[in-house]
Write a protein that holds these residues in place. Structure first.
Motif, PDB file in Angstrom:
ATOM      1  N   ALA A 237       8.223   8.056  -8.937  1.00 46.48           N
ATOM      2  CA  ALA A 237       7.644   8.107  -7.478  1.00 46.48           C
ATOM      3  C   ALA A 237       6.278   8.828  -7.353  1.00 46.48           C
ATOM      4  O   ALA A 237       5.520   8.604  -6.264  1.00 46.48           O
ATOM      5  CB  ALA A 237       8.782   9.106  -7.004  1.00 46.48           C
ATOM      6  N   LYS A 238       5.858   9.734  -8.075  1.00 48.96           N
ATOM      7  CA  LYS A 238       4.497  10.355  -7.974  1.00 48.96           C
ATOM      8  C   LYS A 238       3.430   9.308  -8.133  1.00 48.96           C
ATOM      9  O   LYS A 238       2.467   9.133  -7.163  1.00 48.96           O
ATOM     10  CB  LYS A 238       4.363  11.252  -9.141  1.00 48.96           C
ATOM     11  N   ASP A 239       3.448   8.075  -9.064  1.00 49.15           N
ATOM     12  CA  ASP A 239       2.615   7.102  -8.971  1.00 49.15           C
ATOM     13  C   ASP A 239       2.534   6.257  -7.916  1.00 49.15           C
ATOM     14  O   ASP A 239       1.712   5.744  -7.280  1.00 49.15           O
ATOM     15  CB  ASP A 239       2.914   6.291 -10.466  1.00 49.15           C
ATOM     16  N   ASP A 240       3.705   6.052  -7.218  1.00 47.62           N
ATOM     17  CA  ASP A 240       3.997   5.098  -6.266  1.00 47.62           C
ATOM     18  C   ASP A 240       3.476   5.752  -4.909  1.00 47.62           C
ATOM     19  O   ASP A 240       2.457   5.055  -4.280  1.00 47.62           O
ATOM     20  CB  ASP A 240       5.505   4.975  -5.665  1.00 47.62           C
ATOM     21  N   ILE A 241       3.501   7.325  -4.704  1.00 50.17           N
ATOM     22  CA  ILE A 241       2.960   7.915  -3.570  1.00 50.17           C
ATOM     23  C   ILE A 241       1.312   7.924  -3.887  1.00 50.17           C
ATOM     24  O   ILE A 241       0.398   7.620  -2.826  1.00 50.17           O
ATOM     25  CB  ILE A 241       3.557   9.248  -3.599  1.00 50.17           C
ATOM     26  N   LYS A 242       0.821   8.218  -5.066  1.00 49.53           N
ATOM     27  CA  LYS A 242      -0.741   7.844  -5.260  1.00 49.53           C
ATOM     28  C   LYS A 242      -1.309   6.599  -4.970  1.00 49.53           C
ATOM     29  O   LYS A 242      -2.494   6.651  -4.442  1.00 49.53           O
ATOM     30  CB  LYS A 242      -0.959   8.279  -6.809  1.00 49.53           C
ATOM     31  N   ASN A 243      -0.284   5.712  -5.065  1.00 49.90           N
ATOM     32  CA  ASN A 243      -1.058   4.331  -4.798  1.00 49.90           C
ATOM     33  C   ASN A 243      -0.618   3.555  -3.514  1.00 49.90           C
ATOM     34  O   ASN A 243      -0.732   2.469  -3.211  1.00 49.90           O
ATOM     35  CB  ASN A 243      -0.458   3.272  -5.997  1.00 49.90           C
ATOM     36  N   ALA A 244      -0.165   4.643  -2.792  1.00 46.51           N
ATOM     37  CA  ALA A 244       0.332   4.073  -1.198  1.00 46.51           C
ATOM     38  C   ALA A 244      -0.834   3.512  -0.594  1.00 46.51           C
ATOM     39  O   ALA A 244      -1.926   4.150  -0.571  1.00 46.51           O
ATOM     40  CB  ALA A 244       0.836   5.394  -0.495  1.00 46.51           C
TER      41      ALA A 244
ATOM     42  N   ALA B 164       9.695  10.975   1.872  1.00 48.18           N
ATOM     43  CA  ALA B 164       8.494  10.153   2.046  1.00 48.18           C
ATOM     44  C   ALA B 164       8.410   8.779   2.387  1.00 48.18           C
ATOM     45  O   ALA B 164       9.355   8.093   1.766  1.00 48.18           O
ATOM     46  CB  ALA B 164       7.368  10.486   0.790  1.00 48.18           C
ATOM     47  N   HIS B 165       7.778   8.508   3.573  1.00 48.75           N
ATOM     48  CA  HIS B 165       7.747   6.906   3.821  1.00 48.75           C
ATOM     49  C   HIS B 165       6.397   6.545   3.655  1.00 48.75           C
ATOM     50  O   HIS B 165       5.397   6.952   4.264  1.00 48.75           O
ATOM     51  CB  HIS B 165       8.340   6.724   5.415  1.00 48.75           C
ATOM     52  N   PHE B 166       6.319   5.255   2.848  1.00 50.90           N
ATOM     53  CA  PHE B 166       4.864   4.753   2.749  1.00 50.90           C
ATOM     54  C   PHE B 166       4.987   3.256   2.319  1.00 50.90           C
ATOM     55  O   PHE B 166       6.098   2.952   1.946  1.00 50.90           O
ATOM     56  CB  PHE B 166       4.256   5.449   1.670  1.00 50.90           C
ATOM     57  N   MET B 167       3.790   2.543   2.383  1.00 48.19           N
ATOM     58  CA  MET B 167       3.734   1.371   1.742  1.00 48.19           C
ATOM     59  C   MET B 167       3.112   1.062   0.564  1.00 48.19           C
ATOM     60  O   MET B 167       2.094   1.987   0.148  1.00 48.19           O
ATOM     61  CB  MET B 167       3.233   0.453   2.758  1.00 48.19           C
ATOM     62  N   THR B 168       3.516   0.238  -0.198  1.00 47.11           N
ATOM     63  CA  THR B 168       3.297  -0.008  -1.576  1.00 47.11           C
ATOM     64  C   THR B 168       2.345  -1.193  -1.830  1.00 47.11           C
ATOM     65  O   THR B 168       2.819  -2.066  -0.885  1.00 47.11           O
ATOM     66  CB  THR B 168       3.840   0.294  -2.937  1.00 47.11           C
TER      67      THR B 168
END
Length: 70
Positions: A35-42, A66-70
């Motif tokens: 999850a941390k890596d996904d958020i970093k790469n958002a 947290a809502h974001f696009m990857t």
């Protein structure tokens, strides 16, 4: 487990509670890092929402999403 095994499971087939604890913590760490890596790469912005509540015993809980696009 005993119910699912129809009473045919003995104690030697069940993992010790420390092993289960370690397995849960290992999985938590893997998911946390993913999850941390996904958020970093958002791509772009990250929107956060929260919710607070308590149960009838007055135990308090907080959820963060947290809502974001990857």
């Amino acid at each position: 487990l005993l119910y699912l095994g129809d009473g045919k499971i003995d104690d030697t087939e069940l993992p010790h509670h420390t092993k289960i604890t370690q397995m849960v913590l290992d999985e938590y760490r893997r998911e946390y890092n993913r999850a941390k890596d996904d958020i970093k790469n958002a791509l772009g912005r990250i929107s956060m929402t929260t919710d607070l509540w308590s149960d009838p015993n007055r135990d308090s809980y907080m959820a963060v999403t947290a809502h974001f696009m990857t």
